[in-house]
Design a protein around this motif. Sequence first.
Motif, PDB file in Angstrom:
ATOM      1  N   CYS A 434       0.833  -1.212   0.000  1.00  0.00           N
ATOM      2  CA  CYS A 434       0.000   0.000   0.000  1.00  0.00           C
ATOM      3  C   CYS A 434       0.866   1.260   0.000  1.00  0.00           C
ATOM      4  O   CYS A 434       0.619   2.209  -0.770  1.00  0.00           O
ATOM      5  CB  CYS A 434      -0.927  -0.006   1.219  1.00  0.00           C
ATOM      6  N   VAL A 438       0.949   4.164  -2.890  1.00  0.00           N
ATOM      7  CA  VAL A 438       0.385   5.486  -2.601  1.00  0.00           C
ATOM      8  C   VAL A 438       1.458   6.573  -2.594  1.00  0.00           C
ATOM      9  O   VAL A 438       1.287   7.638  -3.195  1.00  0.00           O
ATOM     10  CB  VAL A 438      -0.368   5.462  -1.252  1.00  0.00           C
ATOM     11  N   SER A 442       1.674   9.810  -5.216  1.00  0.00           N
ATOM     12  CA  SER A 442       1.328  11.140  -4.705  1.00  0.00           C
ATOM     13  C   SER A 442       2.352  12.184  -5.118  1.00  0.00           C
ATOM     14  O   SER A 442       2.085  13.392  -5.052  1.00  0.00           O
ATOM     15  CB  SER A 442       1.221  11.099  -3.182  1.00  0.00           C
TER      16      SER A 442
END
Length: 646
Positions: A434, A438, A442
């Motif tokens: 995860c 992420v 970003s």
Amino acid sequence: MNPEIGALALIMALGVSLIQGVLPLAGAHQGRLEWLALARPTAYAGFGLLLLAFVSLAWSFYSNDFSVAYVAQNSNAQLPVFYRLAAVWGGHEGSLLLWVLMLALWAASVALFSKSLDLATVGRVLGVLGLIQTGLLVFVLFSSNPFERLLPAAANGRDLNPLLQDPGLIFHPPMLYMGYVGFSVSFAFAIATLISGKLDAAWVRWSRPWTTLAWVFLTLGIALGSWWAYYELGWGGWWFWDPVENASFLPWLVGTALMHSLAVTEKRGAFKNWTVLLAIAAFSLSLLGTFLVRSGVLTSVHAFATDPTRGIFILILLSLVIGASLTLFAWRASSTQASGVFALMSRETFLLAGNVCLVASAGAVLLGTLYPLLLDALNLGKISVGPPYFNSVFVPLMAPALMLMVVTPWLAWKNAKLQPQTRRLLFVGLVAACVAWVLPMSLGAASLMTHAGIFMAAAIAASGLLQCVQRWRAGTVPGSFWGMQLAHLGVAVFIVGVTLVNAYEQEQDVRMVPGDTVSIASYTFEFQGVEGVQGPNYQAMRGKFLVRQGQDQSMVLYPEKRQYQSSRMPMTEAAIDAGLTRDLYVSLGEPLDADAWAVRVYVKPFVDWIWGGCLLMALGGVLVVADRRYRARQPAVKKGLQAKVA
């Protein structure tokens, strides 16, 4: 008379070191307690004499005594006092004296903190250190004497290399040398064990904290050198795979393997021969680094010497150390009884696999560093081995070692079953996946290597955090456990910094006149011109850059282009605004015409995490050394072994 006092102290130190290297070893062999009793006093005396010599040289720099050739070559009356003192180790002769002083400091520390160790082992360990110290002092006195007079005395000195006139270079060499030389202690313990013929795990308990402490100093030294290169050289890079950088990285890699191997030998009695071999290799690579820096075979901003004849002595010393050590190892290792039997699925196996990855990585770096030098020495042509080779070879070799850090701590010693840990490892993998998806997304588009780097860092951090929670619930946790976890967290932080700065840094080289702007990432840099400034021993043109993020003024940066008065050497001083998640970096290039300048602008995300990770690794090592079990006395062991000598 001050230089003569220093020279006399060096001569006396040579005599004391020779006594330290010969009589205690002979005393341990013949059972002569009066000779063994000389080990500690000679170690203290050698350190005191070398400290006197070092202080004498430092005073020569402080007082601008340009009748000393080394001072005249590396200092100047206009040099600020703190750089004048740092110039003591700014050249070949002084830095070598610092090297020997650090060796004497380690020997004196072993003598002081080994009161509960038997006299025979202390004599052998300090004897080995004394022989190394003797060899280096011979080199200092006959080839690299820092106290040689210059007659007639120079009116002023040449000045310290402007690259070295920086606060980072005040602390970087001492830290690096403490690490380099510190591996001599684990080497001396290993050789003492081989000489005694008892290749058991007893020596490991005493060697382990000294090895870890040397690794801490070397980690800090390498980190300081990288940080200095980043802000001082004006290139904006933190590691260049320079041969001299590699020379310090090699003992760090093998020293890391040695620390983990020592842990296995202490806890399980396994890897005895392998651990001794690593101790020999770590110190041998430290000597190799010394040879590369001082032999004149390399041209580098980190190198000290350009006289190849000086390197011959170090090469002879290196050959003697490696040859004698491996001969002794071959003689004794065959008689070692195998112990600590373990299954294929066990913590020992995974630690051994990690060791192999570290040593293989060191081998790849060693090949890339030495191969061009060998070709050149044999007149077979010149080739250049640079970052493409090291990045393509080193990263695949280290990646398995990093993943082993995630799994290994969960496994039991001797015979482990992976199935009971499956749920924990799946949880760690899920969290890491995860984060790896992420965080890069970003920041922008990400490559597979970026996702992989963040995955490894997140997996190491998540695994360590889960282990901490589990051990905390179980009860009392030793300091060495917290040290291990903090060091592993430092590795994760380091990986994040390396991965993100390589993936998302932005750079522009532009021509700018006052009033021009350049936009990079979300920042706008406005060049507002330059002005002349006067430093203590240089003149500079200082640029002014107004930095905005959006519509708000963020800060003002002042890069400089310096001209040192004595050497007339131009230097670039970058202006950096450091932050937790990014650095803004501006450096002035050359003036292009009356108003225009070449300007280099960077935005470097998470670059400071690289040095933050190194600091966490070092702090973790300090916690391991501070574990109270290394301060415990063992009178029973002492009594038994001393009785044997008597």
